[in-house]
Design an enzyme around this catalytic site. Structure first.
Site, mmCIF file in Angstrom:
data_model
loop_
_atom_site.group_PDB
_atom_site.id
_atom_site.type_symbol
_atom_site.label_atom_id
_atom_site.label_comp_id
_atom_site.label_asym_id
_atom_site.label_seq_id
_atom_site.Cartn_x
_atom_site.Cartn_y
_atom_site.Cartn_z
ATOM 1 C CG HIS A 107 -7.257 2.479 -5.936
ATOM 2 N ND1 HIS A 107 -7.046 3.156 -4.758
ATOM 3 C CD2 HIS A 107 -7.792 1.279 -5.589
ATOM 4 C CE1 HIS A 107 -7.419 2.396 -3.734
ATOM 5 N NE2 HIS A 107 -7.885 1.254 -4.207
ATOM 6 C CG ASP A 121 -4.287 5.013 -5.339
ATOM 7 O OD1 ASP A 121 -5.508 5.246 -5.278
ATOM 8 O OD2 ASP A 121 -3.779 3.973 -4.870
ATOM 9 C CD GLU A 159 -9.005 -0.725 -1.053
ATOM 10 O OE1 GLU A 159 -9.130 -0.860 0.171
ATOM 11 O OE2 GLU A 159 -8.210 0.089 -1.563
HETATM 12 C C1 ACM Z 1 -4.717 -2.603 -0.800
HETATM 13 O O1 ACM Z 1 -4.211 -2.466 0.321
HETATM 14 N N1 ACM Z 1 -5.767 -1.882 -1.163
HETATM 15 C C2 ACM Z 1 -4.193 -3.540 -1.750
#
Ligand code: ACM
Ligand code: ZN
Length: 551
Positions: free
Chosen positions: A278, A208, A342
């Site tokens: 991420h 991440d 995201e």
């Molecule tokens: C998430 O909670 N961004 C998958």
């Protein structure tokens, strides 16, 4: 209990006179598909353990461990009969003790247990089936069975007949080891407790913005640089930073050790390489992965970064495929999670290389998706195709549905269930993991003693065990769509969850509730009964040293 088994229980009570259901004696979580209580009990201390000769060595090992534990806590020897002895044992109608029998008519995860005052007959057809049967047997025994030291505990099992199998084949829990790092011992401890509740998938969030946690031999800087951040946002103020260097990673040998350990618990590990967003952990190590060329830093705060992989460049795909080559060697399971959540499109909108790729691919805005969203579809498809050459199927967070998703992908519905409902209607397989029920990092109540933890801190609703218990994964689905729901997963994101105690507190008893949603028939769910059972299980957690939020 199913209506049918309830009827059978009542009938049994009528026939046998004053059979008391002794509900306190059957504190099984998750609730079995069918449990018919009966009168009397089986004396387990010192009982022989007889095994069908056709049971494989790995399963025999499981049974042997159970026998050893029973002997230890009771102070009386429950010896394993040699497998060859079983034929004589079975031929002898006066056989006493435990009988573990292969029954090929049972499905992979199915098992049955019949307890009479004379013997306990366990039937299954697979390692996992026997493993679940033993998990249930331990829950039928007094809690002392979980004490790992010698004693003289009275070990009895209440008579009953159990026929059990899961409602869903995919029963997952995710642990985010990127935001906070949990060492191999901590991960194993987490696996131990989820396995007790018949969870069979561990979704391991390994990369991440705040840290890259998996050794990749071809790219050593991923762990030299990408696994460490210069500080951590330890309060809700995004400008705050504790200034303390933080990090860690798993060597490939450690990953293999965890995968093997999980396998013995009946758990398949699904790694997540979260892309194309991420990715700051990787971009800090290799800035050419980003649209601007950096420099980038392993992020010290929480949230969603605008800096994402530059997917206009072929070198980025070369990197991803190299990483996938090494990761696929470590994780033998059929699924690979590629994230997809995201991913802001700002960097791509401003990047000439990404825009040139959009033009080359002829991507346009329209039909509810932007050309940048379609660029993400292109990334998903290329990674999916690469993984399919290795025999792997992808799972992606529900953002992968935006635009067009190629056949064969599985959608993990996290922004509510609507993504999962839409995807299953389109014929995609789905795992339900909606924030509203399944986010184990969200606050459980006003009295939460750790009210500084949980990414859902800004929310006013509470996400306690009762809320999760009320989740019905097939609600709003017709039969065809419902057939695409592989199962349910709980997610433990760890922005503010830093250690075992905090993980435990957020996990338990929501894990108990999750397991009934994943395993038990819908009609057997009863929250009041669940609370009674959970309280009994807190005693087990006390013995095993797991923390929990009391009910
Ligand atoms: C998430 O909670 N961004 C998958
Ligand atoms: Zn770019």
């Amino acid at each position: 209990m199913k209506l049918l088994s309830l009827a059978a229980a009542i009938l049994a009570a009528l026939i046998c006179g004053n059979v008391s259901a002794q509900p306190q004696a059957y504190n099984i979580i998750p609730e079995p598909a069918s449990l018919v209580p009966a009168k009397g009990s089986f004396k387990a201390a010192g009982a022989a353990v007889n095994c069908d000769p056709s049971i494989d060595a790995a399963t025999l090992d499981l049974i042997r461990k159970f026998a050893t534990r029973l002997s230890l806590v009771s102070g009386r020897n429950s010896s394993m009969a040699t497998p060859v002895g079983i034929e004589q044992t079975l031929a002898n109608s006066s056989v006493k003790g435990f009988l573990f029998l292969n029954d090929p008519s049972l499905a992979d995860e199915e098992y049955s247990i019949d307890v009479t005052p004379k013997n306990v007959t366990v039937k299954a057809s697979s390692y996992n089936g026997f493993s679940y049967a033993i998990a249930t047997l331990k829950q039928l025994l007094p809690a002392e069975i979980y004490i790992a030291k010698a004693g003289t505990a009275k070990m009895t099992i209440p008579c009953c007949s159990i026929k059990d199998r899961p409602r869903f084949g995919y029963r997952g829990v995710e642990l985010d080891c990127a935001r906070h790092f949990f060492g191999v011992g901590q991960v194993k401890r987490f696996l131990d407790v989820i396995a007790m509740y018949k969870v069979n998938r561990f979704h391991w969030h390994l990369t991440d913005d705040q840290g890259w946690r998996v050794e990749i031999k071809k790219y050593p800087l991923l762990t030299e640089i990408g696994a460490f951040r210069s500080g951590t946002q330890s309060t809700y103020d995004r400008r705050q930073n504790d200034g303390i260097r933080y990090g860690g990673y798993y060597t490939q040998d450690q990953i293999k050790e965890v995968v093997e350990y999980a396998g013995k618990l009946g758990i398949t590990v699904i790694p997540e390489l979260d892309l194309p967003g991420h990715m700051l952990g990787a971009m800090a190590a290799y800035p050419w992965l980003g649209c601007t060329g950096g420099p980038y830093e392993v992020w010290t705060k929480w949230g969603v970064s605008d800096q994402v992989l530059c997917v206009g460049k072929e070198t980025t795909f070369g990197f991803l495929f190299d990483v996938l080559d090494e990761m696929c060697e470590l994780f033998p399971g059929e699924y690979f999670h590629i994230g997809g959540d995201e991913c802001p499109k700002k960097a791509w909108e401003q990047c000439p290389v990404c825009q040139a790729k959009i033009a080359e691919l002829g991507l346009t805005d329209g039909d509810g998706a932007t050309k940048e969203q379609r660029l993400q579809n292109y990334v998903t498809k290329r990674v999916q195709d690469y993984l399919s050459l290795k025999g792997k199927k992808i799972i992606g967070w529900d953002e992968v549905l935006e635009g067009e998703l190629a056949e064969g992908a599985t959608v993990m519905s996290w922004r509510g269930t609507k993504g999962g409902i839409k995807a299953s209607g389109m014929g995609f397989d789905v795992i339900m993991s909606p924030t509203d029920y399944c986010y184990l990092d969200y606050k459980q109540g006003e009295d939460d003693r750790q009210n500084t933890i949980g990414a859902g801190y800004a929310r006013t609703k509470f996400y306690d065990a009762k809320n999760l218990y009320g989740f019905e994964p097939l609600e709003g689905l017709d039969e065809k769509s419902a057939s695409h729901i592989l199962g349910v997963q709980g997610n433990m994101w760890t922005e503010f969850i830093r250690n075992n105690h905090e993980v435990d507190y957020m996990l338990i008893p929501r894990l108990f509730a999750l397991s009934e949603v994943q395993w038990s028939p819908k009609e057997s769910r009863n929250y009041d009964r669940f609370v009674e059972k959970a309280r009994a299980h807190f005693k087990i957690m006390d013995i095993l040293g797991y923390d929990y939020k009391p009910l």
